[in-house]
Scaffold this motif. Structure first.
Motif, PDB file in Angstrom:
ATOM      1  N   LEU A 168       3.077  -1.788  -6.377  1.00 28.00           N
ATOM      2  CA  LEU A 168       1.445  -1.864  -6.605  1.00 28.00           C
ATOM      3  C   LEU A 168       0.982  -1.844  -7.617  1.00 28.00           C
ATOM      4  O   LEU A 168       1.428  -0.804  -8.601  1.00 28.00           O
ATOM      5  CB  LEU A 168       0.829  -0.640  -5.447  1.00 28.00           C
ATOM      6  CG  LEU A 168      -0.564  -0.585  -5.536  1.00 28.00           C
ATOM      7  CD1 LEU A 168      -1.270  -1.814  -4.726  1.00 28.00           C
ATOM      8  CD2 LEU A 168      -1.232   0.725  -5.097  1.00 28.00           C
ATOM      9  N   ALA A 169       0.285  -3.035  -8.208  1.00 28.75           N
ATOM     10  CA  ALA A 169      -0.305  -3.133  -9.489  1.00 28.75           C
ATOM     11  C   ALA A 169      -2.001  -2.947  -9.356  1.00 28.75           C
ATOM     12  O   ALA A 169      -2.451  -3.696  -8.402  1.00 28.75           O
ATOM     13  CB  ALA A 169       0.281  -4.324 -10.013  1.00 28.75           C
ATOM     14  N   LEU A 218      -8.341   6.738 -16.798  1.00 25.52           N
ATOM     15  CA  LEU A 218      -7.475   7.826 -15.977  1.00 25.52           C
ATOM     16  C   LEU A 218      -7.930   8.176 -14.871  1.00 25.52           C
ATOM     17  O   LEU A 218      -6.906   8.093 -13.840  1.00 25.52           O
ATOM     18  CB  LEU A 218      -7.365   8.865 -16.913  1.00 25.52           C
ATOM     19  CG  LEU A 218      -6.523  10.025 -16.403  1.00 25.52           C
ATOM     20  CD1 LEU A 218      -5.210   9.844 -16.285  1.00 25.52           C
ATOM     21  CD2 LEU A 218      -6.654  11.328 -17.530  1.00 25.52           C
ATOM     22  N   ASP A 219      -9.014   8.295 -14.621  1.00 22.43           N
ATOM     23  CA  ASP A 219      -9.823   8.579 -13.347  1.00 22.43           C
ATOM     24  C   ASP A 219      -9.245   7.593 -12.251  1.00 22.43           C
ATOM     25  O   ASP A 219      -8.890   7.784 -11.178  1.00 22.43           O
ATOM     26  CB  ASP A 219     -11.268   8.698 -13.217  1.00 22.43           C
ATOM     27  CG  ASP A 219     -11.900   8.870 -12.102  1.00 22.43           C
ATOM     28  OD1 ASP A 219     -11.607  10.183 -11.723  1.00 22.43           O
ATOM     29  OD2 ASP A 219     -12.599   8.282 -11.173  1.00 22.43           O
ATOM     30  N   ASP A 220      -9.160   6.189 -12.706  1.00 22.72           N
ATOM     31  CA  ASP A 220      -8.913   5.180 -11.595  1.00 22.72           C
ATOM     32  C   ASP A 220      -7.255   5.309 -11.399  1.00 22.72           C
ATOM     33  O   ASP A 220      -7.115   4.910 -10.010  1.00 22.72           O
ATOM     34  CB  ASP A 220      -9.049   3.746 -12.524  1.00 22.72           C
ATOM     35  CG  ASP A 220     -10.361   3.375 -12.781  1.00 22.72           C
ATOM     36  OD1 ASP A 220     -11.434   4.094 -12.102  1.00 22.72           O
ATOM     37  OD2 ASP A 220     -10.636   2.404 -13.690  1.00 22.72           O
ATOM     38  N   GLU A 262       0.886  -1.215   0.004  1.00 20.19           N
ATOM     39  CA  GLU A 262      -0.058   0.039   0.158  1.00 20.19           C
ATOM     40  C   GLU A 262       0.774   1.327   0.043  1.00 20.19           C
ATOM     41  O   GLU A 262       0.277   2.264  -0.010  1.00 20.19           O
ATOM     42  CB  GLU A 262      -1.021   0.016   1.210  1.00 20.19           C
ATOM     43  CG  GLU A 262      -1.947  -1.110   1.127  1.00 20.19           C
ATOM     44  CD  GLU A 262      -2.882  -0.876  -0.071  1.00 20.19           C
ATOM     45  OE1 GLU A 262      -3.278   0.207  -0.170  1.00 20.19           O
ATOM     46  OE2 GLU A 262      -3.091  -1.944  -0.656  1.00 20.19           O
ATOM     47  N   ALA A 263       2.275   1.167   0.176  1.00 21.81           N
ATOM     48  CA  ALA A 263       3.086   2.298   0.197  1.00 21.81           C
ATOM     49  C   ALA A 263       4.116   1.994  -0.925  1.00 21.81           C
ATOM     50  O   ALA A 263       5.426   1.844  -0.628  1.00 21.81           O
ATOM     51  CB  ALA A 263       3.683   2.513   1.658  1.00 21.81           C
ATOM     52  N   THR A 322      -4.103   8.397  -3.210  1.00 15.70           N
ATOM     53  CA  THR A 322      -4.265   7.627  -1.947  1.00 15.70           C
ATOM     54  C   THR A 322      -2.539   7.283  -1.508  1.00 15.70           C
ATOM     55  O   THR A 322      -2.471   6.845  -0.354  1.00 15.70           O
ATOM     56  CB  THR A 322      -4.878   6.109  -1.819  1.00 15.70           C
ATOM     57  OG1 THR A 322      -4.229   5.357  -2.780  1.00 15.70           O
ATOM     58  CG2 THR A 322      -6.441   6.508  -2.482  1.00 15.70           C
ATOM     59  N   LEU A 323      -1.774   7.279  -2.222  1.00 19.45           N
ATOM     60  CA  LEU A 323      -0.333   6.934  -1.950  1.00 19.45           C
ATOM     61  C   LEU A 323       0.268   7.806  -0.850  1.00 19.45           C
ATOM     62  O   LEU A 323       0.210   9.215  -1.146  1.00 19.45           O
ATOM     63  CB  LEU A 323       0.327   6.476  -3.060  1.00 19.45           C
ATOM     64  CG  LEU A 323      -0.230   5.582  -3.924  1.00 19.45           C
ATOM     65  CD1 LEU A 323       0.737   5.299  -5.191  1.00 19.45           C
ATOM     66  CD2 LEU A 323      -0.169   4.358  -3.357  1.00 19.45           C
TER      67      LEU A 323
END
Length: 253
Positions: free
Chosen positions: A47-48, A72-74, A18-19, A81-82
């Motif tokens: 992270l994939a 792109l929004d995804d 997650e980081a 969030t990172l």
């Protein structure tokens, strides 16, 4: 980007930590699972993600509704969030999403693997048509962008290399899935500038989908020299030694 798309965005599959230092974004017909070998060889935290309608992400029942803006929004949702800006490693359509995301969110860098052409799409499409005329017919006949790639010969010619072993063809097909026609067509009209972060550009020397000339034109626009990896086709993350791919991308211990 459409506010409606953000409101409707389904849950996304996130494969890895997650980081992360590296955010891996798949291309058309792909999903997060295509990065497993790369993640195993990468010296940093990865992270994939699977874009909506792909892999274990929600929205598959509405796949043909999704656009390039939705994808792109995804990417932007995940970057937001990172805890720190990642290096985005994008394959094919994922590389284009990386270039578009770099204009809207802070990134530590971009690694573009087999990115789509920036211009002269008609010429590139004609090249593919001449190489595999049956592939276009299969896609139109079935209404499926995935259908041609389920043919081992087409998979080798367009995604891999003519001498790719059966085991690799099966593995590549196992992570393939249907794609949105709307998103695929939108790639031709997508426009981006030079990203404000460091960029690396890699392509397979035997890429059957994107010509070396198109890759060189993109490199010239971005101000970077492309690296062509011998013995590899379009599906760079799944063909050849992943450690060699990461070294070429400047990612090494």
């Amino acid at each position: 980007m459409r506010a409606a798309a953000r409101a409707e965005a389904p849950a996304l599959e996130r494969l890895g930590v997650e980081a992360p230092e590296f955010l891996l974004v798949h291309g058309a017909l792909g999903q997060a699972a295509m990065w497993r070998e790369v993640m195993g060889a990468c010296p940093g935290r990865c992270l994939a993600l699977s874009l909506r309608g792909h892999g274990a992400s929600g929205g598959r029942e509405r796949l043909q509704d999704w656009t390039l803006d939705d994808y792109l929004d995804d990417v932007l949702r995940v970057v937001a969030t990172l805890p720190r800006p990642p290096v985005l490693v994008g394959h094919s359509m994922g590389a284009l999403l990386g270039l578009l995301a770099a204009e809207r969110a802070p990134l530590a860098g971009l690694v573009l693997l087999a990115p789509p052409p920036r211009d002269k799409w008609a010429r590139e499409a004609l090249r593919v048509l001449r190489r595999r005329p049956r592939a276009t017919w299969d896609a139109l006949r079935t209404g499926s962008l995935l259908a041609p790639m389920l043919n081992p010969g087409t998979c080798r010619a367009l995604l891999l290399t003519p001498d790719a072993p059966d085991s690799l063809v099966v593995r590549a097909q196992s992570v393939g899935q249907e794609e949105s026609w709307r998103a695929s067509f939108a790639m031709r009209k997508a426009r981006h500038g030079r990203p404000p972060c460091p960029v690396r550009l890699l392509a397979g020397a035997e890429d059957g989908l994107v010509s070396a000339a198109a890759t060189r034109r993109l490199g010239e626009f971005l101000g970077v020299e492309p690296v062509f990896l011998p013995g590899r086709g379009h599906l760079l993350p799944m063909q050849g030694d992943p450690a060699e791919l990461l070294r070429a991308a400047g990612i090494s211990p």
